[in-house]
Write a protein that holds these residues in place. Structure first.
Motif, PDB file in Angstrom:
ATOM      1  N   THR A 265      34.115 -28.018  72.075  1.00 34.66           N
ATOM      2  CA  THR A 265      35.425 -27.415  71.836  1.00 34.66           C
ATOM      3  C   THR A 265      35.273 -26.101  71.080  1.00 34.66           C
ATOM      4  O   THR A 265      35.898 -25.091  71.412  1.00 34.66           O
ATOM      5  CB  THR A 265      36.333 -28.375  71.038  1.00 34.66           C
ATOM      6  OG1 THR A 265      36.419 -29.624  71.723  1.00 34.66           O
ATOM      7  CG2 THR A 265      37.745 -27.798  70.887  1.00 34.66           C
ATOM      8  N   ALA A 266      34.419 -26.116  70.045  1.00 33.09           N
ATOM      9  CA  ALA A 266      34.138 -24.883  69.299  1.00 33.09           C
ATOM     10  C   ALA A 266      33.496 -23.839  70.201  1.00 33.09           C
ATOM     11  O   ALA A 266      33.782 -22.640  70.104  1.00 33.09           O
ATOM     12  CB  ALA A 266      33.229 -25.196  68.114  1.00 33.09           C
ATOM     13  N   ASN A 267      32.639 -24.286  71.105  1.00 32.24           N
ATOM     14  CA  ASN A 267      31.987 -23.387  72.055  1.00 32.24           C
ATOM     15  C   ASN A 267      33.011 -22.740  72.982  1.00 32.24           C
ATOM     16  O   ASN A 267      32.946 -21.543  73.287  1.00 32.24           O
ATOM     17  CB  ASN A 267      30.964 -24.195  72.864  1.00 32.24           C
ATOM     18  CG  ASN A 267      29.871 -23.342  73.473  1.00 32.24           C
ATOM     19  OD1 ASN A 267      29.381 -22.398  72.855  1.00 32.24           O
ATOM     20  ND2 ASN A 267      29.473 -23.682  74.682  1.00 32.24           N
ATOM     21  N   LEU A 268      33.990 -23.524  73.431  1.00 32.00           N
ATOM     22  CA  LEU A 268      35.001 -23.028  74.363  1.00 32.00           C
ATOM     23  C   LEU A 268      35.928 -21.995  73.739  1.00 32.00           C
ATOM     24  O   LEU A 268      36.416 -21.090  74.432  1.00 32.00           O
ATOM     25  CB  LEU A 268      35.831 -24.198  74.897  1.00 32.00           C
ATOM     26  CG  LEU A 268      35.131 -25.145  75.877  1.00 32.00           C
ATOM     27  CD1 LEU A 268      35.986 -26.370  76.152  1.00 32.00           C
ATOM     28  CD2 LEU A 268      34.777 -24.427  77.179  1.00 32.00           C
ATOM     29  N   THR A 276      38.848 -18.687  81.317  1.00 32.05           N
ATOM     30  CA  THR A 276      40.266 -18.447  81.054  1.00 32.05           C
ATOM     31  C   THR A 276      40.809 -19.636  80.247  1.00 32.05           C
ATOM     32  O   THR A 276      40.162 -20.690  80.164  1.00 32.05           O
ATOM     33  CB  THR A 276      41.059 -18.332  82.362  1.00 32.05           C
ATOM     34  OG1 THR A 276      41.036 -19.609  83.026  1.00 32.05           O
ATOM     35  CG2 THR A 276      40.485 -17.261  83.271  1.00 32.05           C
ATOM     36  N   THR A 277      42.005 -19.459  79.700  1.00 32.02           N
ATOM     37  CA  THR A 277      42.616 -20.545  78.927  1.00 32.02           C
ATOM     38  C   THR A 277      42.760 -21.805  79.770  1.00 32.02           C
ATOM     39  O   THR A 277      42.447 -22.911  79.315  1.00 32.02           O
ATOM     40  CB  THR A 277      43.993 -20.114  78.393  1.00 32.02           C
ATOM     41  OG1 THR A 277      43.824 -18.986  77.536  1.00 32.02           O
ATOM     42  CG2 THR A 277      44.642 -21.246  77.609  1.00 32.02           C
ATOM     43  N   GLU A 278      43.213 -21.654  80.993  1.00 32.01           N
ATOM     44  CA  GLU A 278      43.402 -22.818  81.855  1.00 32.01           C
ATOM     45  C   GLU A 278      42.078 -23.490  82.180  1.00 32.01           C
ATOM     46  O   GLU A 278      41.989 -24.726  82.248  1.00 32.01           O
ATOM     47  CB  GLU A 278      44.123 -22.421  83.152  1.00 32.01           C
ATOM     48  CG  GLU A 278      45.564 -22.015  82.943  1.00 32.01           C
ATOM     49  CD  GLU A 278      46.366 -23.098  82.215  1.00 32.01           C
ATOM     50  OE1 GLU A 278      46.193 -24.293  82.549  1.00 32.01           O
ATOM     51  OE2 GLU A 278      47.159 -22.754  81.320  1.00 32.01           O
ATOM     52  N   LEU A 326      43.854 -25.805  67.756  1.00 30.27           N
ATOM     53  CA  LEU A 326      43.439 -26.252  66.421  1.00 30.27           C
ATOM     54  C   LEU A 326      42.060 -25.698  66.067  1.00 30.27           C
ATOM     55  O   LEU A 326      41.845 -25.175  64.967  1.00 30.27           O
ATOM     56  CB  LEU A 326      43.401 -27.778  66.359  1.00 30.27           C
ATOM     57  CG  LEU A 326      44.672 -28.517  65.983  1.00 30.27           C
ATOM     58  CD1 LEU A 326      44.441 -30.015  66.068  1.00 30.27           C
ATOM     59  CD2 LEU A 326      45.118 -28.136  64.577  1.00 30.27           C
ATOM     60  N   MET A 327      41.124 -25.830  66.998  1.00 30.47           N
ATOM     61  CA  MET A 327      39.756 -25.372  66.727  1.00 30.47           C
ATOM     62  C   MET A 327      39.717 -23.854  66.555  1.00 30.47           C
ATOM     63  O   MET A 327      39.039 -23.337  65.655  1.00 30.47           O
ATOM     64  CB  MET A 327      38.830 -25.799  67.863  1.00 30.47           C
ATOM     65  CG  MET A 327      37.380 -25.391  67.658  1.00 30.47           C
ATOM     66  SD  MET A 327      36.586 -26.191  66.228  1.00 30.47           S
ATOM     67  CE  MET A 327      36.264 -27.830  66.905  1.00 30.47           C
ATOM     68  N   LYS A 328      40.445 -23.134  67.386  1.00 30.81           N
ATOM     69  CA  LYS A 328      40.458 -21.673  67.278  1.00 30.81           C
ATOM     70  C   LYS A 328      41.057 -21.246  65.944  1.00 30.81           C
ATOM     71  O   LYS A 328      40.534 -20.339  65.273  1.00 30.81           O
ATOM     72  CB  LYS A 328      41.262 -21.066  68.434  1.00 30.81           C
ATOM     73  CG  LYS A 328      41.242 -19.538  68.452  1.00 30.81           C
ATOM     74  CD  LYS A 328      41.948 -18.991  69.687  1.00 30.81           C
ATOM     75  CE  LYS A 328      41.876 -17.468  69.718  1.00 30.81           C
ATOM     76  NZ  LYS A 328      42.544 -16.925  70.930  1.00 30.81           N
ATOM     77  N   THR A 329      42.145 -21.899  65.533  1.00 32.49           N
ATOM     78  CA  THR A 329      42.799 -21.572  64.265  1.00 32.49           C
ATOM     79  C   THR A 329      41.862 -21.856  63.094  1.00 32.49           C
ATOM     80  O   THR A 329      41.763 -21.065  62.153  1.00 32.49           O
ATOM     81  CB  THR A 329      44.090 -22.384  64.102  1.00 32.49           C
ATOM     82  OG1 THR A 329      44.953 -22.095  65.204  1.00 32.49           O
ATOM     83  CG2 THR A 329      44.803 -22.019  62.810  1.00 32.49           C
TER      84      THR A 329
END
Length: 350
Positions: A265-268, A276-278, A326-329
């Motif tokens: 998830t952190a990698n993404l 892309t987001t999708e 959440l992870m991006k934030t």
């Protein structure tokens, strides 16, 4: 024969390398050798290694090889090592001048396969981030003892190399070597160690300074991160199944697989990820439907870390877009508010 061989893989760490080598040279009252394996460095690390070897030819050996990764580099060092014990030090950390003397005395006295000791974790240039971590474990004299206390052992950096001293005879007898996996080879090595481990000495004092630096491999986007992390989780699960303890340690197995999803998830959400987001949402959904439902949910009943709890909740409820947000934030907050974030890192520790 030397008492101990210090093996240090070296790759483009010229800025930190002298301090690490000086730490090795400063070991008190220990007859040891230092094997520096230059793994194709291009930043002057090779020249630093050779300069130290010229200054201390009786203590330091330099092996130069093409870049293959730290696992093969450590294997090259072990192949040449003549010490009764093996110590793996990282070239961008440093350690107490009593590390070898104190731990060699203890492990020789108790005649165990390995010794585990404490360490200090810190961020480069930030003394205020120092956190001492000590093993709160009993001495373990049999394989049964080790497996009985494995749950607590697991929660004290089980995959780190630098807080352990290994008996070379034990490694040789069980043919324990590093794989050529570019990341996580330390975890795979130690999982193999635990398959055969009969006895462990515990030293409840800190000797090593584990320093995290900006731009470390764990913080970079890797296309193959998921496969590498999944290999570790599968190897850990195989270890527990081999012990016939899958039911007893099903929560630890689930934790290993959750770590795979967490890191992917952190990698993404890393800025360098080309999806892309999708595509990111689809990727995370696919992984959760496969690994999450089959490997994580059956064994992971609770989560004390607030951030990981929230992330797990969003994944369990199928809100994978929220999980990515959440992870991006979290990562943006960590980068922007490093100092205040440090104060609450006990709630947001990886």
């Amino acid at each position: 024969m030397f008492d101990v061989s210090i093996i240090m893989p070296v790759y483009n760490v010229a800025e930190h390398l002298p301090r690490a080598i000086e730490s090795a040279l400063a070991q008190k009252k220990v007859i040891g050798e230092i094997i520096l394996v230059n793994d194709g460095s291009t930043d002057g690390s090779k020249e630093i290694c050779e300069a130290y070897a010229e200054k201390e030819p009786l203590l330091i050996t330099v092996i130069n090889q093409e870049n293959q990764g730290s696992g093969p580099a450590r294997n090259a060092g072990m192949k040449q090592a003549s010490g009764k014990f093996i110590y793996f030090a990282d070239p961008d950390d440093y350690f107490s001048d009593r590390l070898l003397a104190d731990n060699l005395a203890l492990v020789k006295q108790r005649e165990t396969d390995i010794i585990v000791f404490g360490y200090t974790q810190e961020k480069a240039g930030r003394l205020d981030t120092r956190e001492v971590r000590l093993p709160r474990l009993p001495q373990m004299d049999t394989q049964k003892d080790f497996r009985k206390h494995f749950r607590n052992f697991y929660h004290f950096s089980p995959y780190a190399l630098w807080n352990k001293l290994y008996r070379k005879e034990f490694l040789t007898k069980n043919n324990i070597k590093f794989t050529n996996q570019r990341m996580g080879q330390d975890a795979l090595f130690n999982i193999e160690v635990y398959k055969h481990l009969e006895s462990v000495t515990i030293n409840r004092r800190a000797y090593y300074h584990y320093v995290t630096h900006q731009g470390s491999a764990v913080n970079r986007y890797r296309e193959d991160r998921f496969d590498l992390e999944l290999n570790i989780a599968k190897s850990f699960e195989s270890l527990i199944i081999e012990w016939e303890e899958a039911e007893e340690f099903k929560d630890l197995i689930a934790e290993e697989y959750f770590n795979v999803i967490y890191l992917e998830t952190a990698n993404l959400v890393h800025p360098d990820c080309p999806f892309t987001t999708e595509e990111k949402v689809d990727r995370l959904t696919e992984l959760w439907n496969d690994i999450g439902k089959n490997k994580i949910v059956p064994g992971k009943k609770d989560e004390k870390n607030p951030f990981r709890y929230a992330l797990l909740y969003e994944m369990k409820t199928g809100h994978h877009r929220n999980a990515l947000f959440l992870m991006k934030t979290r990562n943006l907050a960590a980068a922007k508010y490093t100092k205040p974030f440090t104060k609450i890192k006990s709630f947001f520790r990886n």
